[in-house]
Design a protein around this motif. Structure first.
Motif, PDB file in Angstrom:
ATOM      1  N   THR A 189       1.231  -1.153  -0.055  1.00 29.01           N
ATOM      2  CA  THR A 189       0.344  -0.032   0.257  1.00 29.01           C
ATOM      3  C   THR A 189       1.095   0.587   0.476  1.00 29.01           C
ATOM      4  OG1 THR A 189      -1.912  -0.859   1.298  1.00 29.01           O
ATOM      5  CG2 THR A 189      -1.845   1.150   1.071  1.00 29.01           C
ATOM      6  N   GLN A 190       0.694   2.657  -0.790  1.00 29.07           N
ATOM      7  CA  GLN A 190       0.862   3.504  -0.970  1.00 29.07           C
ATOM      8  C   GLN A 190       1.025   4.763  -0.503  1.00 29.07           C
ATOM      9  OE1 GLN A 190       3.236   2.163  -5.159  1.00 29.07           O
ATOM     10  NE2 GLN A 190       4.325   4.021  -4.384  1.00 29.07           N
ATOM     11  N   MET A 191       1.141   5.735  -0.792  1.00 32.85           N
ATOM     12  CA  MET A 191       0.611   6.929   0.034  1.00 32.85           C
ATOM     13  C   MET A 191      -0.090   7.757  -2.273  1.00 32.85           C
ATOM     14  SD  MET A 191       3.299   9.786   0.632  1.00 32.85           S
ATOM     15  CE  MET A 191       2.309  10.418  -0.065  1.00 32.85           C
ATOM     16  N   GLU A 192      -0.600   7.666  -1.792  1.00 34.79           N
ATOM     17  CA  GLU A 192      -1.582   8.202  -3.405  1.00 34.79           C
ATOM     18  C   GLU A 192      -1.052   9.573  -3.643  1.00 34.79           C
ATOM     19  OE1 GLU A 192      -6.933   6.758  -2.638  1.00 34.79           O
ATOM     20  OE2 GLU A 192      -5.925   8.571  -3.863  1.00 34.79           O
ATOM     21  N   GLY A 193      -1.017   9.689  -4.613  1.00 32.97           N
ATOM     22  CA  GLY A 193      -0.192  10.981  -5.483  1.00 32.97           C
ATOM     23  C   GLY A 193      -1.163  11.681  -5.659  1.00 32.97           C
ATOM     24  N   PRO A 194      -0.695  13.127  -6.808  1.00 33.64           N
ATOM     25  CA  PRO A 194       0.685  13.258  -7.268  1.00 33.64           C
ATOM     26  C   PRO A 194       1.059  14.087  -5.748  1.00 33.64           C
ATOM     27  CG  PRO A 194      -0.787  14.773  -8.051  1.00 33.64           C
ATOM     28  CD  PRO A 194      -1.970  13.900  -7.441  1.00 33.64           C
ATOM     29  N   VAL A 195       1.789  14.428  -5.142  1.00 34.85           N
ATOM     30  CA  VAL A 195       2.817  14.543  -4.835  1.00 34.85           C
ATOM     31  C   VAL A 195       3.949  15.762  -4.911  1.00 34.85           C
ATOM     32  CG1 VAL A 195       4.939  14.801  -3.077  1.00 34.85           C
ATOM     33  CG2 VAL A 195       3.191  13.218  -2.938  1.00 34.85           C
ATOM     34  N   THR A 196       2.926  16.866  -4.846  1.00 40.01           N
ATOM     35  CA  THR A 196       4.023  18.349  -5.186  1.00 40.01           C
ATOM     36  C   THR A 196       4.655  18.905  -4.555  1.00 40.01           C
ATOM     37  OG1 THR A 196       1.923  18.198  -7.105  1.00 40.01           O
ATOM     38  CG2 THR A 196       3.244  20.786  -6.940  1.00 40.01           C
ATOM     39  N   LEU A 197       5.759  18.743  -4.606  1.00 39.50           N
ATOM     40  CA  LEU A 197       7.040  19.865  -3.804  1.00 39.50           C
ATOM     41  C   LEU A 197       7.904  20.746  -5.111  1.00 39.50           C
ATOM     42  CD1 LEU A 197       8.704  16.874  -2.472  1.00 39.50           C
ATOM     43  CD2 LEU A 197       7.204  18.515  -1.570  1.00 39.50           C
TER      44      LEU A 197
END
Lengths: 112, 110
Positions: free
Chosen positions: B5-13
């Motif tokens: 199980t992974q965290m949902e994205g998107p991850v914006t940095l």
């Protein structure tokens, strides 16, 4: 270094047609895999092989067939294509199943 | 059965920000764990791996530690670059197969 080579890179099929996705590796790897990647989803294992003459089903084998007559080649056959098979297909290989997979560049298939 | 199980994205940095992408797993025993990265238009490639509890995998400034107490393998990087923009997949080895998470898209802006 060729690595894992997939052909074709792109293909459009009509519903009900059949085709074969080719996969070849030149690393003398025993283990080979076919995955499909749907938009926004992870990879789902279709079929895999641990050596020539041995194949086994993954999570989503329905509608597909494989064969492994040589160490190098692991073709994936789609019979009676359906829109649900629209996806990007990845072939991968590894020497001994320890998990460090080498992937091809993918084959994008659209079924209309 | 085995799953990831992974965290949902998107991850914006923004560039130079700290990155964490969470990954937890369910498995029998202590499987090998992996992070793969997929750059646009390419296949997946191995980023790092850990084969036993408390191992730390590292590559290209990315790190992940195999935590059996929390069944986790979170990916971290201290300072991301625009070139790190990609989709990151956590995976575990279950028998002869590699089981992947759904992937987390990372977007890094200048």
């Amino acid at each position: 270094n060729a690595g894992v080579t997939q052909t074709p890179k792109f293909r459009i099929l009509k519903i009900g047609q059949s085709m074969t996705l080719q996969c070849a590796q030149d690393m003398n790897h025993n283990y080979m895999y076919w995955y499909r990647q749907d938009p926004g989803m992870g990879l789902k294992l279709i079929y895999y092989s641990v050596g020539a003459g041995i194949t086994d089903k993954g999570e989503v084998p329905n509608g597909y067939n494989v064969s492994r007559s040589t160490t190098e080649d692991f073709p994936l056959r789609l019979e009676l294509a359906a829109p649900s098979q629209t996806s990007v297909y990845f072939c991968a290989s590894t020497h001994d199943g320890t998990g460090e997979l080498f992937f091809g560049e993918g084959s994008r298939l659209t079924v209309l | 059965g085995n799953s990831v199980t992974q965290m949902e994205g998107p991850v914006t940095l923004s560039e130079e920000a700290f990155l964490t992408i969470n990954c937890t797993y369910t498995a029998t025993g202590y499987p090998s764990l992996f992070w793969y990265v997929q750059y646009p238009g390419e296949g997946l490639q191995l980023l790092l791996k850990a084969t036993k509890a408390d191992d730390k995998g590292s590559n290209k400034g990315f790190e992940a530690t195999y935590r059996k107490e929390t069944t986790s393998f979170h990916l971290e990087k201290g300072s991301v670059q625009v070139s790190d923009s990609a989709v990151y997949f956590c995976a575990l080895r279950g028998g002869d197969k590699l089981i992947f998470g759904t992937g987390t898209r990372l977007q890094v802006f200048p």
